[in-house]
Design a protein around this motif. Structure first.
Motif, PDB file in Angstrom:
ATOM      1  N   ARG A   1      -1.778   2.674  12.629  1.00  0.00           N
ATOM      2  CA  ARG A   1      -2.495   2.019  13.721  1.00  0.00           C
ATOM      3  C   ARG A   1      -3.974   1.835  13.415  1.00  0.00           C
ATOM      4  N   ASN A   2      -4.558   2.754  12.660  1.00  0.00           N
ATOM      5  CA  ASN A   2      -5.989   2.632  12.364  1.00  0.00           C
ATOM      6  C   ASN A   2      -6.268   1.702  11.190  1.00  0.00           C
ATOM      7  N   GLU A   3      -5.218   1.193  10.536  1.00  0.00           N
ATOM      8  CA  GLU A   3      -5.367   0.228   9.447  1.00  0.00           C
ATOM      9  C   GLU A   3      -4.327  -0.870   9.637  1.00  0.00           C
ATOM     10  N   PRO A   4      -4.466  -1.690  10.692  1.00  0.00           N
ATOM     11  CA  PRO A   4      -3.402  -2.642  11.046  1.00  0.00           C
ATOM     12  C   PRO A   4      -3.173  -3.740  10.034  1.00  0.00           C
ATOM     13  N   GLN A   5      -4.140  -4.009   9.139  1.00  0.00           N
ATOM     14  CA  GLN A   5      -3.951  -5.080   8.145  1.00  0.00           C
ATOM     15  C   GLN A   5      -3.501  -4.550   6.776  1.00  0.00           C
ATOM     16  N   ILE A   6      -3.203  -3.258   6.686  1.00  0.00           N
ATOM     17  CA  ILE A   6      -2.728  -2.671   5.419  1.00  0.00           C
ATOM     18  C   ILE A   6      -1.269  -2.282   5.614  1.00  0.00           C
ATOM     19  N   TRP A   7      -0.380  -2.991   4.932  1.00  0.00           N
ATOM     20  CA  TRP A   7       1.052  -2.817   5.127  1.00  0.00           C
ATOM     21  C   TRP A   7       1.702  -2.184   3.903  1.00  0.00           C
ATOM     22  N   SER A   8       2.893  -1.693   4.117  1.00  0.00           N
ATOM     23  CA  SER A   8       3.692  -1.119   3.033  1.00  0.00           C
ATOM     24  C   SER A   8       4.274  -2.225   2.156  1.00  0.00           C
TER      25      SER A   8
ATOM     26  N   ALA B   1       0.825  -1.217   0.000  1.00  0.00           N
ATOM     27  CA  ALA B   1       0.000   0.000   0.000  1.00  0.00           C
ATOM     28  C   ALA B   1       0.857   1.264   0.000  1.00  0.00           C
ATOM     29  N   TYR B   2       2.046   1.199   0.572  1.00  0.00           N
ATOM     30  CA  TYR B   2       2.912   2.378   0.703  1.00  0.00           C
ATOM     31  C   TYR B   2       4.344   2.008   0.289  1.00  0.00           C
ATOM     32  N   GLU B   3       5.159   3.030   0.172  1.00  0.00           N
ATOM     33  CA  GLU B   3       6.555   2.812  -0.202  1.00  0.00           C
ATOM     34  C   GLU B   3       7.259   1.980   0.868  1.00  0.00           C
ATOM     35  N   ASN B   4       8.292   1.245   0.448  1.00  0.00           N
ATOM     36  CA  ASN B   4       8.946   0.299   1.362  1.00  0.00           C
ATOM     37  C   ASN B   4       9.862   1.007   2.347  1.00  0.00           C
ATOM     38  N   PRO B   5       9.923   0.520   3.594  1.00  0.00           N
ATOM     39  CA  PRO B   5      10.903   1.030   4.558  1.00  0.00           C
ATOM     40  C   PRO B   5      12.278   0.408   4.308  1.00  0.00           C
ATOM     41  N   SER B   6      13.240   0.788   5.132  1.00  0.00           N
ATOM     42  CA  SER B   6      14.604   0.284   5.005  1.00  0.00           C
ATOM     43  C   SER B   6      14.951  -0.549   6.242  1.00  0.00           C
TER      44      SER B   6
END
Length: 583
Positions: free
Chosen positions: A505-512, A424-429
């Motif tokens: 926190r308000n969308e715990p099942q939507i990950w980057s 859903a979002y850009e990847n972390p490092s």
């Protein structure tokens, strides 16, 4: 006398002030978004609210929320305030209103403002027929299409967002989803750049990326006559909705008539059945000579009547059936996802529910929903059913349970299954300290960081999703958001590939998207002593599963014993009845 007049005048002013408030004389505020009400993903936006110079506080209200979504103090001019959104995400998309508080009370709410987020999904494609260069009064058709199963498409002329068109999508086998926007007779007013977007019905303010821009040029025809066609949806579009509404009304009337007929038929059948029962059970003998028995249907009669009815209603069967359902003896179903419970954006997934071979229907529950989210008939084996999701989106990310229906009633719910969407979002490092190559017994620390202000980070070892770690994010001035995962003493059991994800926190099942993979190699130390540290999960984790299995085995034994007792009781009851009948 002067004092009395002063007091009366004071109360008169207060009364006049309150009357003004009750009459709604406080100016209605105005709400707008800067730079606009269509904001791309991760871009900043400011929501403005302009009211009165007497305002003491401005409040922002979001649709479906009982409490104010935010509160701010007015600017120096006091007649307006601004609400900041640093990074636009799907959680901020919605419909907003604002109002303000003054010494006189609260103002009325402003008009609605729809704040749309674009860029949530891949862009659709836009084309026009017959050509982008046409003359006045020629009909044209815009076609917006996508391989993603959008519920609807939105066509917008740049700088004319308030005149957008919205149509439900259509689909044919082996073809993309599409919507066709028809303008019966264009004029030079329609000249400009058009774009289209896709969205889903349950998230109407979360749109895809913009389609390719399409420039329409409408030139005057030779024998042009005045036209009154405005920038709006064609008449045929409204006519279609009228026909649909008429069809719905006719269907509703037919359903209502069917229900009335069924009710009358049931009432008449019940009346006839009662009359026949009275005739059948009527005897000329004295009631003192016979023992009366209450039967399952509530019929009260004796001798030959009782014997005949017992052949149709064997004692104990109805009671035994109901007792089994009330005791929850139907096996608890199992739920799982294929290919797994972590699904990338736009990828397919199947949710399986396995129960009994006697199941007539399987039902899927979504978290915080009272009604079934979906229903499916069982497969040929009848002991399981599948719920297909063709394209994984944020809409489907949630916690699921399933249960099934049999002739005996409904089963209990399965355990909860968390279905996660990634991408859903850009990847972390992801980085590691002190090194990805360490010896046993050494403490290590994984650091997951991102410029996006995620509420939490998740660290996962590939192949061991059930043993993931979750840590809330931290932040320091002029630095990125991060979380540190510490393992006190690693062993060779920790060897493997690690990745991390970010979520809100308000969308715990939507990950980057997944971070860069990081391979950890733990070698045995020279003076290695036996260790009992297991793969990530502590011993209590395995102990929990053992306890759960023991509980299930005990419950299964109790169910078996109960069934045997009920069967023996039914058999004994039947034997006693037969002996009494012979006597």
């Amino acid at each position: 006398m002067i004092t009395m007049l002063t007091v009366l005048l004071y109360f008169g002013l207060i009364l006049e002030h309150r009357t003004a408030v009750q009459a709604g004389l406080l100016p209605k505020p105005i709400i707008w978004a800067d730079p606009g009400s269509m904001i791309a993903l991760y871009k900043p936006v400011i929501i403005w609210c302009q009211g009165s110079s007497e305002a003491q506080e401005y409040l922002l209200h979001k649709e479906r929320s009982n409490n104010p979504w935010d509160k701010v103090l007015p600017l120096e001019t006091r007649n307006k305030a601004k609400f900041y959104i640093d990074l636009m995400t799907a959680s901020y998309a919605g419909i907003y209103k604002c109002y303000y508080k003054s010494a006189a009370g609260f103002s009325e709410h402003s008009d609605d403002m729809e704040l749309v987020m674009t860029g949530a999904y891949e862009n659709p494609s836009l084309s026009v027929w017959p050509s982008p260069d046409v003359t006045s009064r020629v009909p044209i058709a815009f076609n917006c299409s996508s391989s993603i199963g959008f519920s609807r498409f939105i066509l917008i002329q740049e700088e004319k967002y308030n005149l957008s068109w919205i149509l439900d999508s259509q689909h044919q086998a082996n073809q993309p989803f599409y919507a066709t926007f028809v303008l019966d007779a264009v004029t030079p007013k329609h000249s400009g750049t058009f774009r289209c977007y896709g969205s889903f019905r349950n998230e109407p303010q979360v749109w895809s990326q913009s389609s390719n821009p399409l420039d329409l040029m409408v030139s005057d025809s030779v024998d042009q006559s005045p036209t009154h066609i405005e920038d709006e949806a064609p008449a045929s579009h409204h006519q279609d909705h009228t026909v649909e509404n008429l069809i719905r009304m006719v269907l509703a009337a037919l359903v209502l008539m069917t229900l009335v007929i069924l009710l009358l038929e049931a009432w008449n059948f019940k009346k006839v059945e009662q009359d026949e029962t009275r005739t059948f059970c009527k005897e000329t003998y004295s009631t003192d000579r016979f023992n009366f028995t209450w039967l399952p249907q509530g019929i009260h009669c004796g001798s030959q009547c009782e014997k005949a009815l017992r052949e149709f209603f064997p004692p104990g069967l109805i009671l035994e059936h109901r007792t089994a359902v009330q005791a929850g003896l139907l096996p608890k179903p199992i739920i799982w996802a294929e290919p797994g419970s972590m699904i990338a954006l736009y990828k397919p997934v199947i949710i399986w529910c396995q129960g009994l071979s006697e199941a007539q229907e399987y039902l899927l529950l979504k978290n915080q929903s009272k009604n079934p989210w979906d229903k499916q008939v069982p497969l040929e084996t009848r002991n399981k059913a599948k719920f297909s999701i063709e394209y994984m989106t944020a809409t489907y990310a949630d916690i699921y349970k399933c249960y099934y229906k049999t002739a005996a009633g409904f089963s209990e719910h399965s355990d909860a299954m968390e279905l996660v969407m990634t991408g859903a979002y850009e990847n972390p490092s992801l980085s590691i300290w002190p090194s990805p190559d360490v010896t046993s017994g050494v403490p290590i620390a994984f650091n997951c960081s991102s410029s996006i202000r995620f509420g939490k980070f998740i660290l996962i070892q590939e192949g061991n999703y059930n043993l993931s770690w979750i840590v809330y994010s931290q932040h320091q001035a002029n630095q990125s958001f991060y979380a540190t995962f510490v393992l006190d003493a690693v062993t060779p059991n920790h060897n493997g590939t690690f990745r991390c994800y970010g979520s809100f926190r308000n969308e715990p099942q939507i990950w980057s998207k997944s971070s860069n993979p990081l391979d950890l190699m733990v070698s045995d130390s020279v003076d290695q002593s036996p260790t009992h540290i297991e793969d990530e999960a502590p011993a209590s984790h395995h102990q929990d599963h053992t306890v759960e299995n023991l509980i299930r085995m005990v419950l299964a034994a109790l169910v078996l014993v109960t069934l045997v007792i009920l069967l023996l009781e039914a058999w004994n009851f039947k034997k006693v009845e037969q002996d009494a009948t012979r006597t």
